[in-house]
Design a protein around this motif. Structure first.
Motif, PDB file in Angstrom:
ATOM      1  N   UNK A  68       0.836  -1.197   0.000  1.00 49.58           N
ATOM      2  CA  UNK A  68       0.000   0.000   0.000  1.00 49.58           C
ATOM      3  C   UNK A  68       0.869   1.244   0.000  1.00 49.58           C
ATOM      4  N   UNK A  69       0.243   2.318  -0.400  1.00 50.53           N
ATOM      5  CA  UNK A  69       0.922   3.608  -0.422  1.00 50.53           C
ATOM      6  C   UNK A  69       0.635   4.317   0.893  1.00 50.53           C
ATOM      7  N   UNK A  70       1.625   4.351   1.758  1.00 51.28           N
ATOM      8  CA  UNK A  70       1.447   4.987   3.060  1.00 51.28           C
ATOM      9  C   UNK A  70       1.706   6.483   2.946  1.00 51.28           C
ATOM     10  N   UNK A  71       0.989   7.287   3.687  1.00 48.45           N
ATOM     11  CA  UNK A  71       1.147   8.736   3.569  1.00 48.45           C
ATOM     12  C   UNK A  71       2.507   9.205   4.069  1.00 48.45           C
ATOM     13  N   UNK A  72       2.980  10.256   3.450  1.00 46.78           N
ATOM     14  CA  UNK A  72       4.199  10.925   3.917  1.00 46.78           C
ATOM     15  C   UNK A  72       3.835  12.361   4.273  1.00 46.78           C
ATOM     16  N   UNK A  73       4.708  13.000   5.018  1.00 49.17           N
ATOM     17  CA  UNK A  73       4.507  14.394   5.398  1.00 49.17           C
ATOM     18  C   UNK A  73       4.891  15.257   4.196  1.00 49.17           C
ATOM     19  N   UNK A  74       3.888  15.704   3.446  1.00 49.84           N
ATOM     20  CA  UNK A  74       4.154  16.409   2.189  1.00 49.84           C
ATOM     21  C   UNK A  74       4.837  17.760   2.398  1.00 49.84           C
ATOM     22  N   UNK A  75       4.364  18.601   3.321  1.00 50.54           N
ATOM     23  CA  UNK A  75       5.073  19.879   3.523  1.00 50.54           C
ATOM     24  C   UNK A  75       6.520  19.668   3.976  1.00 50.54           C
ATOM     25  N   UNK A  76       6.742  18.694   4.872  1.00 48.86           N
ATOM     26  CA  UNK A  76       8.113  18.449   5.338  1.00 48.86           C
ATOM     27  C   UNK A  76       8.989  17.942   4.193  1.00 48.86           C
ATOM     28  N   UNK A  77       8.428  17.134   3.299  1.00 51.65           N
ATOM     29  CA  UNK A  77       9.189  16.640   2.158  1.00 51.65           C
ATOM     30  C   UNK A  77       9.569  17.790   1.228  1.00 51.65           C
ATOM     31  N   UNK A  78       8.598  18.663   0.935  1.00 51.50           N
ATOM     32  CA  UNK A  78       8.881  19.808   0.070  1.00 51.50           C
ATOM     33  C   UNK A  78       9.948  20.713   0.687  1.00 51.50           C
ATOM     34  N   UNK A  79       9.846  20.937   1.989  1.00 56.64           N
ATOM     35  CA  UNK A  79      10.838  21.779   2.667  1.00 56.64           C
ATOM     36  C   UNK A  79      12.215  21.131   2.635  1.00 56.64           C
ATOM     37  N   UNK A  80      12.268  19.816   2.798  1.00 59.26           N
ATOM     38  CA  UNK A  80      13.550  19.116   2.746  1.00 59.26           C
ATOM     39  C   UNK A  80      14.196  19.265   1.376  1.00 59.26           C
ATOM     40  N   UNK A  81      13.416  19.098   0.321  1.00 60.09           N
ATOM     41  CA  UNK A  81      13.977  19.211  -1.028  1.00 60.09           C
ATOM     42  C   UNK A  81      14.550  20.608  -1.270  1.00 60.09           C
ATOM     43  N   UNK A  82      13.852  21.642  -0.795  1.00 63.90           N
ATOM     44  CA  UNK A  82      14.377  22.999  -0.929  1.00 63.90           C
ATOM     45  C   UNK A  82      15.673  23.161  -0.151  1.00 63.90           C
ATOM     46  N   UNK A  83      15.717  22.576   1.032  1.00 62.40           N
ATOM     47  CA  UNK A  83      16.915  22.681   1.856  1.00 62.40           C
ATOM     48  C   UNK A  83      18.096  21.948   1.211  1.00 62.40           C
ATOM     49  N   UNK A  84      17.824  20.789   0.622  1.00 66.04           N
ATOM     50  CA  UNK A  84      18.896  20.048  -0.047  1.00 66.04           C
ATOM     51  C   UNK A  84      19.444  20.821  -1.245  1.00 66.04           C
ATOM     52  N   UNK A  85      18.561  21.434  -2.017  1.00 60.82           N
ATOM     53  CA  UNK A  85      19.015  22.243  -3.150  1.00 60.82           C
ATOM     54  C   UNK A  85      19.825  23.438  -2.657  1.00 60.82           C
ATOM     55  N   UNK A  86      19.369  24.071  -1.585  1.00 63.01           N
ATOM     56  CA  UNK A  86      20.089  25.226  -1.023  1.00 63.01           C
ATOM     57  C   UNK A  86      21.471  24.814  -0.534  1.00 63.01           C
TER      58      UNK A  86
END
Length: 345
Positions: free
Chosen positions: A235-253
């Protein structure tokens, strides 16, 4: 099946036991094949009448018999051809139609040979059994090392995950082992493998009566009167979408270079669409780029895995060629999850 976390093993009725004459011909003497009464509650709980129940380690056909008795279609794989023949004879003696059993490891089969199934239910083969039968390359009883044994289990359940539909269950019966005076945590290692391929749901402890014996001081030995039923679901378990988006921005930064693709990229463009279960990143396939990114994620509290194996740092990429991706996952104290799949091939 009720809500108890343990289940007493109900004695096998005589008509469902492996006949003594067939057990005598089995390479392991009919040991390590499970009980029909052990499997039937799981067939009833996690499949519907008419569904296909698959056993990738069919052995003497115990799970297949439980499936047929519950009105399901039985399907199996068994690498030992002598055991495949034994299954046919067992069903013939019961005057039941023989189930379809493929004489191969399921990870060797293509989609045309292995149809989808609603439930995977199995007893896994145990390491260190001193297998006396035919020593075929896929015979996990004959694994040369514990690591090779786990690799074989991982390959089989990876194939199971490909043919199991969304929402389907995979239930594996397994014990921890005692070998040469030490415990090998097979049940816990298998749980990690299943957890990397499915979503672990629960466990049941299968308990059976054995006469206890007194122990000498400091003796740790037990009679192994229990085993685990590990219950996983695709099954597709939910992830924390805002935290994921923030992490990706932080990794790019932080200067990491990657390309976002797949369901999370589509969700960013259309948040009302399908909710993603992870974020897929395409990363340059070299040790330097991947190693720095993985090290940064590890510092941020992520576990790093490749097909259920922990990935040690600093990264050496060569052992992971052909595995295609690394998984980075973090679960916080509230249970919120962020999961990245770092695709390098």
């Amino acid at each position: 099946m009720d809500s108890r976390s343990w289940m007493p093993l109900v004695p096998e009725p005589p008509e469902h036991r492996l006949p003594a004459a067939l057990a005598a011909r089995d390479p392991l003497g009919g040991r390590d094949i499970g009980w029909v009464t052990q499997m039937r509650p799981f067939v009833r709980q996690f499949s519907r009448p008419g569904d296909t129940v698959f056993d990738p380690f069919a052995g003497a056909g115990t799970t297949l018999l439980a499936a047929q008795l519950e009105g399901r279609t039985a399907l199996g794989c068994e690498v030992d051809t002598a055991r495949v023949a034994l299954i046919g004879e067992r069903f013939a003696q019961l005057q039941l139609p023989a189930p379809r059993v493929m004489a191969t490891s399921c990870d060797r089969s293509d989609d045309t040979a292995l149809p989808p199934f609603a439930l995977c239910l199995t007893n896994v083969p145990y390491f260190g059994c001193r297998w006396p039968g035919a020593d075929t390359p896929d015979q996990l009883y004959a694994s040369d090392s514990y690591a090779a044994h786990l690799d074989g289990l991982r390959a089989v359940f990876h194939r199971v995950s490909q043919r199991l539909p969304d929402g389907g269950f995979c239930v594996a019966m397994v014990q921890n082992l005692r070998l040469d005076g030490r415990m090998l945590p097979l049940a816990f290692d298998l749980a990690r493998i299943l957890g990397s391929l499915f979503e672990l749901q629960e466990e049941r402890l299968i308990v059976y009566e054995r006469m206890p014996q007194a122990l000498e001081a400091f003796d740790t030995h037990t009679d192994r009167s229990h085993e685990y039923a590990l219950i996983a679901r695709k099954q597709r378990s939910p992830v924390d979408l805002p935290a994921t988006a923030a992490l990706l921005e932080s990794l790019r930064a932080a200067g990491h270079r990657f390309t976002l693709f797949g369901s999370f990229a589509r969700w960013l463009d259309e948040p009302a669409g399908v909710t993603p279960a992870d974020a897929d990143l395409r990363v340059q396939a070299d040790e330097a780029t991947l190693g720095v990114l993985l090290a940064d994620l590890h510092r941020r509290g992520f576990s790093l895995q490749s097909w259920g194996d922990a990935v040690p740092l600093p990264l050496r990429l060569a052992p992971y060629r052909g595995r295609h991706y690394f998984r980075a996952e973090r679960i916080d104290r509230e249970g919120a999850r962020v999961r990245l799949d770092l695709c390098y091939e």
